[in-house]
Structures are given as structure tokens and as C-alpha cells.
Design a protein around this motif. Sequence first.
Motif, PDB file in Angstrom:
ATOM      1  N   LEU A   1       0.849  -1.182   0.000  1.00 18.97           N
ATOM      2  CA  LEU A   1       0.000   0.000   0.000  1.00 18.97           C
ATOM      3  C   LEU A   1       0.892   1.242   0.000  1.00 18.97           C
ATOM      4  O   LEU A   1       1.935   1.261   0.660  1.00 18.97           O
ATOM      5  N   SER A   2       0.466   2.276  -0.720  1.00 18.45           N
ATOM      6  CA  SER A   2       1.242   3.508  -0.747  1.00 18.45           C
ATOM      7  C   SER A   2       0.329   4.673  -1.095  1.00 18.45           C
ATOM      8  O   SER A   2      -0.614   4.518  -1.881  1.00 18.45           O
ATOM      9  N   PRO A   3       0.600   5.865  -0.532  1.00 16.43           N
ATOM     10  CA  PRO A   3      -0.153   7.049  -0.956  1.00 16.43           C
ATOM     11  C   PRO A   3       0.247   7.496  -2.354  1.00 16.43           C
ATOM     12  O   PRO A   3      -0.446   8.309  -2.968  1.00 16.43           O
ATOM     13  N   HIS A   4       1.360   6.983  -2.855  1.00 14.42           N
ATOM     14  CA  HIS A   4       1.856   7.334  -4.177  1.00 14.42           C
ATOM     15  C   HIS A   4       1.338   6.315  -5.199  1.00 14.42           C
ATOM     16  O   HIS A   4       1.391   5.107  -4.944  1.00 14.42           O
ATOM     17  N   PRO A   5       0.862   6.746  -6.355  1.00 16.47           N
ATOM     18  CA  PRO A   5       0.372   5.794  -7.365  1.00 16.47           C
ATOM     19  C   PRO A   5       1.478   4.846  -7.819  1.00 16.47           C
ATOM     20  O   PRO A   5       2.652   5.214  -7.871  1.00 16.47           O
ATOM     21  N   PHE A   6       1.092   3.627  -8.150  1.00 14.07           N
ATOM     22  CA  PHE A   6       2.037   2.625  -8.636  1.00 14.07           C
ATOM     23  C   PHE A   6       2.080   2.648 -10.164  1.00 14.07           C
ATOM     24  O   PHE A   6       1.068   2.889 -10.823  1.00 14.07           O
ATOM     25  N   ASP A   7       3.242   2.375 -10.702  1.00 11.49           N
ATOM     26  CA  ASP A   7       3.382   2.102 -12.126  1.00 11.49           C
ATOM     27  C   ASP A   7       3.274   0.593 -12.290  1.00 11.49           C
ATOM     28  O   ASP A   7       4.184  -0.147 -11.903  1.00 11.49           O
ATOM     29  N   GLU A   8       2.159   0.135 -12.848  1.00 11.05           N
ATOM     30  CA  GLU A   8       1.914  -1.308 -12.944  1.00 11.05           C
ATOM     31  C   GLU A   8       3.030  -2.025 -13.706  1.00 11.05           C
ATOM     32  O   GLU A   8       3.293  -3.198 -13.479  1.00 11.05           O
ATOM     33  N   ALA A   9       3.712  -1.290 -14.579  1.00 13.32           N
ATOM     34  CA  ALA A   9       4.802  -1.897 -15.342  1.00 13.32           C
ATOM     35  C   ALA A   9       5.958  -2.326 -14.446  1.00 13.32           C
ATOM     36  O   ALA A   9       6.772  -3.177 -14.845  1.00 13.32           O
ATOM     37  N   THR A  10       6.042  -1.760 -13.232  1.00 16.05           N
ATOM     38  CA  THR A  10       7.138  -2.124 -12.318  1.00 16.05           C
ATOM     39  C   THR A  10       6.765  -3.280 -11.395  1.00 16.05           C
ATOM     40  O   THR A  10       7.605  -3.770 -10.648  1.00 16.05           O
ATOM     41  N   VAL A  11       5.509  -3.709 -11.434  1.00 11.90           N
ATOM     42  CA  VAL A  11       5.020  -4.682 -10.456  1.00 11.90           C
ATOM     43  C   VAL A  11       5.357  -6.106 -10.893  1.00 11.90           C
ATOM     44  O   VAL A  11       5.146  -6.487 -12.047  1.00 11.90           O
ATOM     45  N   VAL A  12       5.867  -6.878  -9.950  1.00  7.16           N
ATOM     46  CA  VAL A  12       6.135  -8.306 -10.159  1.00  7.16           C
ATOM     47  C   VAL A  12       5.331  -9.088  -9.134  1.00  7.16           C
ATOM     48  O   VAL A  12       5.337  -8.752  -7.944  1.00  7.16           O
ATOM     49  N   ARG A  13       4.658 -10.115  -9.591  1.00  4.24           N
ATOM     50  CA  ARG A  13       3.873 -10.975  -8.694  1.00  4.24           C
ATOM     51  C   ARG A  13       4.423 -12.390  -8.755  1.00  4.24           C
ATOM     52  O   ARG A  13       4.512 -12.971  -9.829  1.00  4.24           O
ATOM     53  N   ASN A  14       4.779 -12.904  -7.602  1.00  6.72           N
ATOM     54  CA  ASN A  14       5.423 -14.208  -7.447  1.00  6.72           C
ATOM     55  C   ASN A  14       6.849 -14.185  -8.009  1.00  6.72           C
ATOM     56  O   ASN A  14       7.239 -13.258  -8.717  1.00  6.72           O
TER      57      ASN A  14
END
Length: 254
Positions: free
Chosen positions: A68-81
Motif C-alpha cells: 500500500l502507498s499514498p503514491h500511485p504505482f506504475d503497474e509496469a514495475t510490479v512483479v507478482r510471485n
Amino acid sequence: MKIVTWNVNSLKVRLPHVVDWLAENKPDALCLQELKLEDKAFPAAALEAAGYHAVFIGQKTYNGVAILSPHPFDEATVVRNIPGFEDEQKRIIAATVGGVRVVCGYFPNGQAVGSDKFAYKLEWLAALTGWLREELKTHDRLVLAGDFNIAPEDRDAHPDWKDEIHVSVPERAAFRALLDLGLIDAFRLFEQPERAFSWWDYRMMAFRRNFGLRIDHLLVSPALREACLGCVVDKAPRRLERPSDHAPVVLELA
């Protein structure tokens, strides 16, 4: 910058605690473990109302992690598993927050030394270590946060802890392998009280007796070492009605 790890042991049950804690503490990144929710049940709207964006991966009844963050996420940076590691269990999520690569993990429990679940724990840890070795090549500012289910040293477990799990030689060796990547246990950069723990069983008045383990950790890359201002366990949420059995661990970065 404030980065926090907290195993909430069911986000559905603990959501009021989390929302209140966010309002009081205003972290830049709150890493949650043991959501115990499918993605479709994730309380995104409630967290958005509290001023927090979220990235997450969950499953029914077990596991699940979020940042969780007050700053928006760049989905391109997200890794799952863990990339390249075939696993049905949802235990890792990574994203970039304020120029820091934040990796949130719910490490396997292992159940008992020598069990199939223990073998899975060691395989998972080896895969995580291999992936982080590559992540550190492209992200020199990195924090590995989560419930590691490992008490890395004798001082991280109550002296009367008799169970082998969480304190066994193979688990501690796997923790050291993470440190060998250059990662640093932020908690141990600062003077801490004796018997400083982050988890206490619900049974046997363990919290009241401080019969616990330090198994929730924040490891920082060498580039962040000098930025570390403090790292503490916040026991206040553990004192609430219907608490998680874990307390948040809070890292302050310059």
C-alpha cells in the motif's frame, strides 16, 4: 520515507486496524502479508478512501501479499510471485515506491523440520535468493520486507523456545544467504531492547509474557544503509481487540 512490514493474519478481519494505523502513521509503503483474500475480495475501495493505492496478489483462505502507498504505482514495475519459480501459492509482490524497489514476501512457514513443507520452504528461499541477486543488479535501492518465518539468531527467539522450526540450521543458513547478497538487517543497525520480538502466539498469554520470535524483517541494500534512520517494532496494534499475532515493523529512511 517510512517502509513498514505487517503480517495482518486476515485483511478482512484486521482492515479497521490497518485503516486506523495508516491514518496515524502515514507510511510511504506498507507491506502486508497473509491477506487470506482472493483478489476480487481485496478492499481496494476502503483503502483508497483512506488515501492509499494498492498492488496485491491473493488467494482464498491462505497467503496473499500487498503493498500500500499514498503514491500511485506504475503497474509496469510490479512483479507478482518469483519469476521462473512455478508456485500456486501467492507469496511475493514487488513494486517501485519513491525510487525504492520494495519487495514484500510472506515466506513459507515450513511446519516441521524434515517435512515436505520444510523442503518447499528451502526451495522457495533458494528461488527468492536467485531472483533477488538479479533484481539487485538493476535496483541498487531495494528493501526486502515481510514475514520471513525465520528467527535469524538466538537473540531473536525467546530462550524457552523449544521448537526447531523458525530457528533451525537450514533456515538460518538461508537467511544468511540473503545477507550474502549484500542485504543488511535494518533492525540490527540500531540498539534494540533485549527480547525484541514481532510475533507472539495467541495461546498461553504469549504476548503478555513476551514469549515470542522476531520473524518479521526489513533487509536493505547497501545503497540504503546510510539512509536508515531507525527501525522499531510497533507493539500497539498487538494490544488491540482481535489483533494479528504479528506487530508492524517500521523502517525510517532519510
